[in-house]
Design a protein around this motif. Structure first.
Motif, short mmCIF file in Angstrom:
data_model
loop_
_atom_site.label_atom_id
_atom_site.label_comp_id
_atom_site.label_asym_id
_atom_site.label_seq_id
_atom_site.Cartn_x
_atom_site.Cartn_y
_atom_site.Cartn_z
N ARG A 1 2.37 11.64 -10.38
CA ARG A 1 1.35 12.66 -10.51
C ARG A 1 1.99 14.06 -10.50
O ARG A 1 1.43 15.00 -10.99
N GLU B 1 6.76 15.62 3.45
CA GLU B 1 5.72 15.00 4.28
C GLU B 1 5.74 15.56 5.70
O GLU B 1 4.71 15.68 6.34
N LYS B 2 6.96 15.90 6.16
CA LYS B 2 7.06 16.52 7.49
C LYS B 2 6.38 17.88 7.46
O LYS B 2 5.64 18.22 8.37
N GLU B 3 6.68 18.65 6.43
CA GLU B 3 6.12 20.00 6.33
C GLU B 3 4.60 19.98 6.26
O GLU B 3 3.92 20.75 6.93
N ILE B 4 4.06 19.11 5.43
CA ILE B 4 2.61 19.08 5.26
C ILE B 4 1.92 18.49 6.48
O ILE B 4 0.80 18.82 6.79
N GLY B 5 2.62 17.60 7.17
CA GLY B 5 2.04 17.00 8.37
C GLY B 5 1.54 15.59 8.14
O GLY B 5 1.03 14.95 9.05
N THR B 6 1.66 15.10 6.90
CA THR B 6 1.17 13.75 6.63
C THR B 6 2.02 12.70 7.33
O THR B 6 1.53 11.61 7.63
N GLN C 1 2.37 1.72 -3.49
CA GLN C 1 1.34 2.16 -4.42
C GLN C 1 1.14 3.68 -4.28
O GLN C 1 1.11 4.42 -5.26
N LYS C 2 1.04 4.12 -3.04
CA LYS C 2 0.85 5.53 -2.74
C LYS C 2 2.02 6.35 -3.28
O LYS C 2 1.83 7.35 -3.97
N ARG D 1 2.13 6.57 -7.10
CA ARG D 1 1.06 7.45 -7.57
C ARG D 1 1.48 8.89 -7.41
O ARG D 1 1.35 9.71 -8.33
N GLN D 2 2.01 9.22 -6.22
CA GLN D 2 2.37 10.61 -5.95
C GLN D 2 3.50 11.08 -6.86
O GLN D 2 3.47 12.19 -7.37
N PHE E 1 0.83 -1.21 0.00
CA PHE E 1 0.00 0.00 0.00
C PHE E 1 0.86 1.26 0.00
O PHE E 1 0.55 2.24 -0.68
N GLN F 1 0.49 11.74 10.49
CA GLN F 1 -0.65 10.85 10.32
C GLN F 1 -0.18 9.40 10.13
O GLN F 1 -0.81 8.47 10.61
N ILE F 2 0.97 9.26 9.44
CA ILE F 2 1.54 7.91 9.27
C ILE F 2 2.12 7.41 10.59
O ILE F 2 1.97 6.25 10.96
#
Lengths: 247, 372
Positions: free
Chosen positions: B17, B204-209, B9-10, B13-14, B6, B212-213
Motif C-alpha cells: 500500500r 512501528e515503534k514511533e507510531i506506537g503500534t 497478511q497485515k 498489505r502495508q 494474520f 499495541q502488539i
C-alpha cells in the motif's frame, strides 16, 4: 468481596534511575467496576497501567491481573485484557475491517467470530460506508471509538484505557462513555485513566495519584463529602495542588 | 501458525500500500544497476596528456597521433616547453606529461636510440601509474614499428628474448562489468534487506503500534518471523530483477546455476534481515536507524572486496572482512557467475553465512523485549 478482586496491587513501584515514577501504590479493583485512575500529567498513571498490562517491568511490589502474577505470567495476563494506549495505535494504513481482522486473528478468534463481531461494531459505530476505508481517513472521534471497540474485540475480562478521550469533542466524549458503560454492563472491568474530572463522576470508584503516590481512593460521592467539595474538580484541585512534580 | 498468517497478511498489505516502499524496493535496484556499472570502472580512460614537444619533427608528430589514437589519452596541450606543460598539471588540465627532446628524430635515426621523459600527476595514484604504464607500452610499440621500418633485422636475433603470451581465465575479455555487476547486486540486496527491516520496525515503534502488539499474546518469534518473511520475499524479488537486468543489459548469464545463487541468497537474506532487526531493537527513531545502517553499509562496502582486492588489504583489515557477510556473497556471486562454481565449491561460504544468520537473528530475538 475479596474473591471478586480482579486487579490487585501491593506496594507496586517503578523507578527509572533515581526517579520514582510510581511509589508503592496499593489498590484493588473489583470485577465489573469502572475504576477511574486520576492524576495530573506526569503523576505516574500511565507507568502504573503499563506495569499492570505487562508492558513494563515493576521495580518492586506485588501485583496480579485476572489472577495472574505480573512478574511471572505477564503473557497470560495479555490474553485476558484489552488495552488502548494514549497514542492512537491502530494501523492507519489498514482499513477498519482489516484492523479488526488482524486483532481478532492474533487473539486466536475464529473466522466466523471475526466476521460477526466486525459487523456488530460496524453497525454500532455506523461505519457502514467507512468499513473498507483506511483508518487514517477517519476523524479523530471515530478513530478513538474504533480503537476502543478493537481493544475489546476479543471480549477480554478487563480493558485498560489510557486517557481515551484526549483531544475529543464533548459530544464524542459522551458517546465514548456510553460505550464504556455498555462494556461494563457486559461484565468487562474498565480501568481508565483520565484528567477530565467530569468523567471521574462516571466511575464507580476513583483513585487520585499525586507524585507517584495514591492520595485518595473511594467512590466519587464519598470523596466529595470527605473533601467538602461540590465537584470532583474541587477534590482534584485540593489534592493535586500539593504536587511538586511537574511535567 | 494462524497468528503468523494474520501478521503476514497485515505486513504484505502495508508494504504494497505504501507507494514509496514499492518504489524503493523495485526502482532502486533497477536504477542503480543501470547506472553504476558504467561509472564504477577501474579502467582508466580519458587521461589528459600534455606534450612538451621540443622537436616538432615527423616522428614526434607520428608518436603523438599514435598515442591519441589509442583511445586512452586526450591531448589537452601541445606545448613547446616542459614548464608550460607542468603549469597545465598544476591547473589540473593535464594528468601526464610527455617530453620529447629537441633532437628526438635525429638521434633516433643516427644513434638508434632516443630518450623521452614522462612525468605524471600522482595525486590519484592509480591514474598516475596506470597512465604512465599505458604510455610506456604505446612507446614500446612505437619503438618496434620504427625498428621494423628502419633497421634491417638480422635473420637470427642475437639477443635472447622471452615472449609472454597470457590467457585470461573466467573473464576472457576482462570485461569489468562482469566483475562489478554481480557484486553490486549483492550490495543492493544488502541495502534493501537491512534498511527496510530496520526502518519498518522502528516506524512501528514511533507510531506506537508495536506497543499495541506487545500487549497482545503474540509471541516474540511470531512477530519477528512475521517481519522477516515479507522482506525475505521482497529481497528475492529485487534480486530476480537484478539478475534480469544483468542478463538483458550486460549479457551476464551465470556459468553456474541460478539455483546455487538463489540458495545462497536465501540464507544470506536471513543474515542481513537479522542485522536490520538487531538495529531496530537498539534505536528508537527512523533517523537513528538510517544513520546506523548507513554507517554499517559504508564499512560493508569498503571492506567487502567489491572495489578493492581483499588480498591487498592490511592483515587487520582482512580480518574485518571475515566478519562482513557481504564479502562472502560477493565471492560466491563471482564464483558462480564467472567460474560456474556449484554448491560443493561454496559450501564453506554457505556454512559461514548460516552462522551469520543464526547469530544475528539470535541476538535480535534476545534483545527484542515485549516488556521494558
Amino acid at each position: 468481596m475479596s474473591n471478586d478482586i480482579i486487579i490487585s496491587a501491593t506496594k507496586l513501584t517503578k523507578r527509572f534511575g533515581h526517579f520514582t515514577a510510581v511509589d508503592e501504590i496499593t489498590f484493588d479493583v473489583h470485577k465489573g467496576e469502572i475504576f477511574g485512575f486520576l492524576g495530573a500529567n506526569g503523576a505516574g498513571k500511565t507507568t502504573a497501567m503499563r506495569m499492570l498490562c505487562g508492558l513494563s517491568m515493576p521495580t518492586s511490589g506485588k501485583a496480579s491481573v485476572a489472577g495472574f502474577d505480573v512478574y511471572k505470567h505477564n503473557e497470560d495476563i495479555k490474553k485476558n485484557i484489552g488495552y488502548m494506549s494514549q497514542k492512537f495505535s491502530l494501523y492507519e494504513d489498514l482499513t477498519v475491517r482489516e484492523n479488526m481482522q488482524l486483532y481478532g486473528g492474533i487473539y486466536g478468534k475464529s473466522k466466523a467470530f471475526i466476521k460477526d463481531k466486525t459487523q456488530e461494531i460496524v453497525d454500532q459505530l455506523h461505519l457502514g460506508n467507512e468499513a473498507d476505508k483506511l483508518v487514517k481517513s477517519l476523524p479523530l472521534g471515530w478513530k478513538q471509538k474504533l480503537a476502543f471497540s478493537v481493544a475489546i474485540f476479543h471480549e477480554p475480562g478487563i480493558v485498560f484505557l489510557d486517557e481515551p478521550t484526549g483531544g475529543v469533542d464533548p459530544v464524542t466524549r459522551r458517546e465514548f462513555w456510553n460505550m464504556i458503560y455498555e462494556a461494563a454492563d457486559k461484565g468487562i472491568t474498565v480501568f481508565v485513566t483520565t484528567h477530565y474530572m467530569d468523567e471521574a463522576e462516571y466511575c464507580s470508584r476513583v483513585s487520585i495519584m499525586v507524585d507517584g503516590k495514591i492520595e485518595a481512593m473511594d467512590t466519587p460521592a464519598e470523596l466529595r463529602k470527605r473533601y467538602n467539595a461540590p465537584s470532583m474538580d474541587e477534590v482534584f484541585l485540593k489534592l493535586a495542588r500539593k504536587a511538586t512534580r511537574s511535567e | 501458525m494462524r497468528t503468523l498468517k494474520f501478521l503476514l497478511q497485515k505486513e504484505f498489505r502495508q508494504i504494497f500500500r505504501d507507494k514509496a516502499n514499492v518504489r524503493m524496493i523495485f526502482m532502486m535496484p533497477v536504477i542503480q544497476l543501470l547506472i553504476l556499472p558504467w561509472a564504477a570502472d577501474y579502467e582508466i580512460k580519458n587521461i589528459k596528456l600534455s606534450v612538451a614537444d621540443h622537436d616538432h619533427s615527423t616522428y614526434s608528430r607520428q608518436l603523438v597521433s599514435k598515442i591519441t589514437s589509442s583511445g586512452y589519452f586526450q591531448l589537452t596541450g601541445y606545448k613547446d616547453s616542459y614548464e608550460k606543460s607542468l603549469e597545465q598539471i598544476e591547473d589540473d588540465e593535464a594528468d601526464i606529461i610527455l617530453e620529447i627532446p629537441a633532437s628526438f628524430e635525429k638521434t633516433l635515426i643516427k644513434e638508434n636510440e632516443a630518450k623521452l621523459f614522462v612525468a605524471s600527476n600522482a595525486i590519484n595514484g592509480v591514474k598516475g601509474s596506470l597512465g604512465s604504464a599505458y604510455l610506456r607500452s604505446i612507446l614500446q610499440d612505437f619503438n618496434r614499428e620504427v625498428r621494423l621500418e628502419w633497421i634491417q633485422m638480422p635473420k637470427f636475433n642475437p639477443q635472447t628474448q622471452i615472449e609472454v603470451t597470457s590467457s585470461n581465465w573466467f573473464n576472457p575479455s576482462m570485461n569489468y562489468k562482469f566483475f562489478m555487476v554481480p557484486g553490486m547486486l549483492v550490495l543492493l540486496l544488502t541495502m534493501v534487506g537491512t534498511n527496510l527491516t530496520a526502518i519498518n520496525i522502528v516506524k512501528e515503534k514511533e507510531i506506537g503500534t508495536i506497543e499495541q502488539i506487545n500487549v497482545t499474546p503474540v509471541k516474540k518469534y511470531h512477530f519477528i518471523i512475521g517481519k522477516l518473511i515479507p522482506f525475505w520475499v521482497l529481497g528475492l524479488i529485487a534480486m530476480t530483477m537484478g539478475l534480469i537486468i544483468a542478463f538483458v543489459i550486460y549479457g551476464i548469464l551465470p556459468l553456474g546455476s541460478y539455483l546455487t545463487i538463489y540458495g545462497f541468497a536465501a540464507v544470506y537474506l536471513l543474515a542481513v534481515l537479522g542485522l536490520g532487526l538487531l538495529i531496530s531493537t537498539f534505536v528508537s527513531t527512523q533517523q537513528q536507524a538510517m544513520l546506523i545502517s548507513f554507517f554499517i553499509m559504508m564499512i560493508f562496502v569498503l571492506l567487502s572486496g567489491l572495489y578493492t582486492s581483499i588480498d591487498s588489504m592490511p592483515v587487520w583489515a582482512q580480518w574485518i572482512t571475515r566478519f562482513n557477510p557481504v564479502t562472502y556473497f560477493i565471492e560466491v556471486m563471482r564464483m558462480v557467475v564467472l567460474k560456474g562454481s556449484t554448491f560443493a565449491d561454496i559450501k564453506i561460504h554457505l556454512l559461514k553465512i548460516t552462522g551469520f544468520a543464526v547469530a544475528l537473528n539470535g541476538l535480535a530475538i534476545l534483545s527484542y523485549r515485549k516488556r521494558s
